[in-house]
Scaffold this active site. Structure first.
Site, PDB file in Angstrom:
ATOM      1  N   HIS A   1       0.838  -1.198   0.000  1.00 37.59           N
ATOM      2  CA  HIS A   1       0.000   0.000   0.000  1.00 37.59           C
ATOM      3  C   HIS A   1       0.876   1.252   0.000  1.00 37.59           C
ATOM      4  O   HIS A   1       1.780   1.383   0.800  1.00 37.59           O
ATOM      5  CB  HIS A   1      -0.901  -0.007   1.245  1.00 37.59           C
ATOM      6  CG  HIS A   1      -1.768   1.193   1.344  1.00 37.59           C
ATOM      7  ND1 HIS A   1      -2.042   1.785   2.541  1.00 37.59           N
ATOM      8  CD2 HIS A   1      -2.421   1.910   0.403  1.00 37.59           C
ATOM      9  CE1 HIS A   1      -2.843   2.824   2.343  1.00 37.59           C
ATOM     10  NE2 HIS A   1      -3.076   2.913   1.052  1.00 37.59           N
TER      11      HIS A   1
ATOM     12  N   ASP B   1      -4.996   3.770  -4.790  1.00 36.35           N
ATOM     13  CA  ASP B   1      -5.027   4.226  -3.402  1.00 36.35           C
ATOM     14  C   ASP B   1      -6.088   5.310  -3.199  1.00 36.35           C
ATOM     15  O   ASP B   1      -6.022   6.369  -3.815  1.00 36.35           O
ATOM     16  CB  ASP B   1      -3.647   4.760  -3.024  1.00 36.35           C
ATOM     17  CG  ASP B   1      -3.461   4.963  -1.540  1.00 36.35           C
ATOM     18  OD1 ASP B   1      -4.457   4.964  -0.795  1.00 36.35           O
ATOM     19  OD2 ASP B   1      -2.300   5.118  -1.115  1.00 36.35           O
TER      20      ASP B   1
ATOM     21  N   TYR C   1       9.645  12.914 -13.541  1.00 37.71           N
ATOM     22  CA  TYR C   1      10.869  12.118 -13.509  1.00 37.71           C
ATOM     23  C   TYR C   1      11.328  11.891 -12.067  1.00 37.71           C
ATOM     24  O   TYR C   1      11.731  10.788 -11.699  1.00 37.71           O
ATOM     25  CB  TYR C   1      11.998  12.793 -14.294  1.00 37.71           C
ATOM     26  CG  TYR C   1      11.837  12.829 -15.793  1.00 37.71           C
ATOM     27  CD1 TYR C   1      11.069  11.888 -16.469  1.00 37.71           C
ATOM     28  CD2 TYR C   1      12.470  13.801 -16.549  1.00 37.71           C
ATOM     29  CE1 TYR C   1      10.940  11.928 -17.851  1.00 37.71           C
ATOM     30  CE2 TYR C   1      12.348  13.846 -17.926  1.00 37.71           C
ATOM     31  CZ  TYR C   1      11.582  12.906 -18.565  1.00 37.71           C
ATOM     32  OH  TYR C   1      11.458  12.935 -19.930  1.00 37.71           O
TER      33      TYR C   1
END
Length: 151
Positions: A22, A69, A118
């Site tokens: 998670h 999530d 990035y």
């Protein structure tokens, strides 16, 4: 071939999806993304591949197993277009459709500036390179939880 598992998912990707916990993030990226160099800096430390498919097809496969999530506002992230951050190209609209389909509702796909993307990608659990050739086919997904069965 296994029942109910998307055939685009290979053993290496399945292992990574299962190993993630998670809050761990994964990157799905296009062919122009610096996938190998960034993947070497991730938790997994090497590049994963789902070759010869679009970003949307890879997202469909991954999201068939990976819950997003619900505890964060940016569980699904797209790389913004340089100079046009509010523009959402076809490749990103297609992935948005796969996210919404997997989650069963409209799920926000949050834009992040290219260099910030990035930086976040380097902190991800893993990077999955696809055969997507369209620009800005780069996404970050945060793994959520699966609730226990009701008793």
């Amino acid at each position: 071939m296994l029942k109910t598992i998307d055939p685009a998912l290979n053993a290496d990707v399945l292992h990574a999806l299962r190993a993630m916990g998670h809050g761990d993030r994964l990157v799905i990226c296009d062919t122009n993304f610096p996938a190998d160099s960034i993947a070497r800096q991730t938790r997994l430390g090497h590049l994963l591949r789902i070759d010869n498919v679009t970003a949307a097809r890879a997202a469909r496969a991954v999201l068939s197993l990976l819950p997003l999530d619900t505890f964060v506002d940016d569980a699904a992230v797209r790389m913004e277009i340089v100079g046009a951050p509010d523009e959402v190209p076809d490749v990103q609209q297609e992935v948005q459709g796969e996210i919404d389909r997997a989650e069963g509702r409209r799920w926000p796909l949050v834009g992040v500036e290219r260099h910030a993307f990035y930086a976040r990608a380097k902190e991800a659990y893993c990077v999955i390179a696809t055969g997507e050739r369209r620009f800005y086919g780069c996404f970050l997904f945060t793994k959520g939880v699966i609730a226990p069965d009701a008793e």
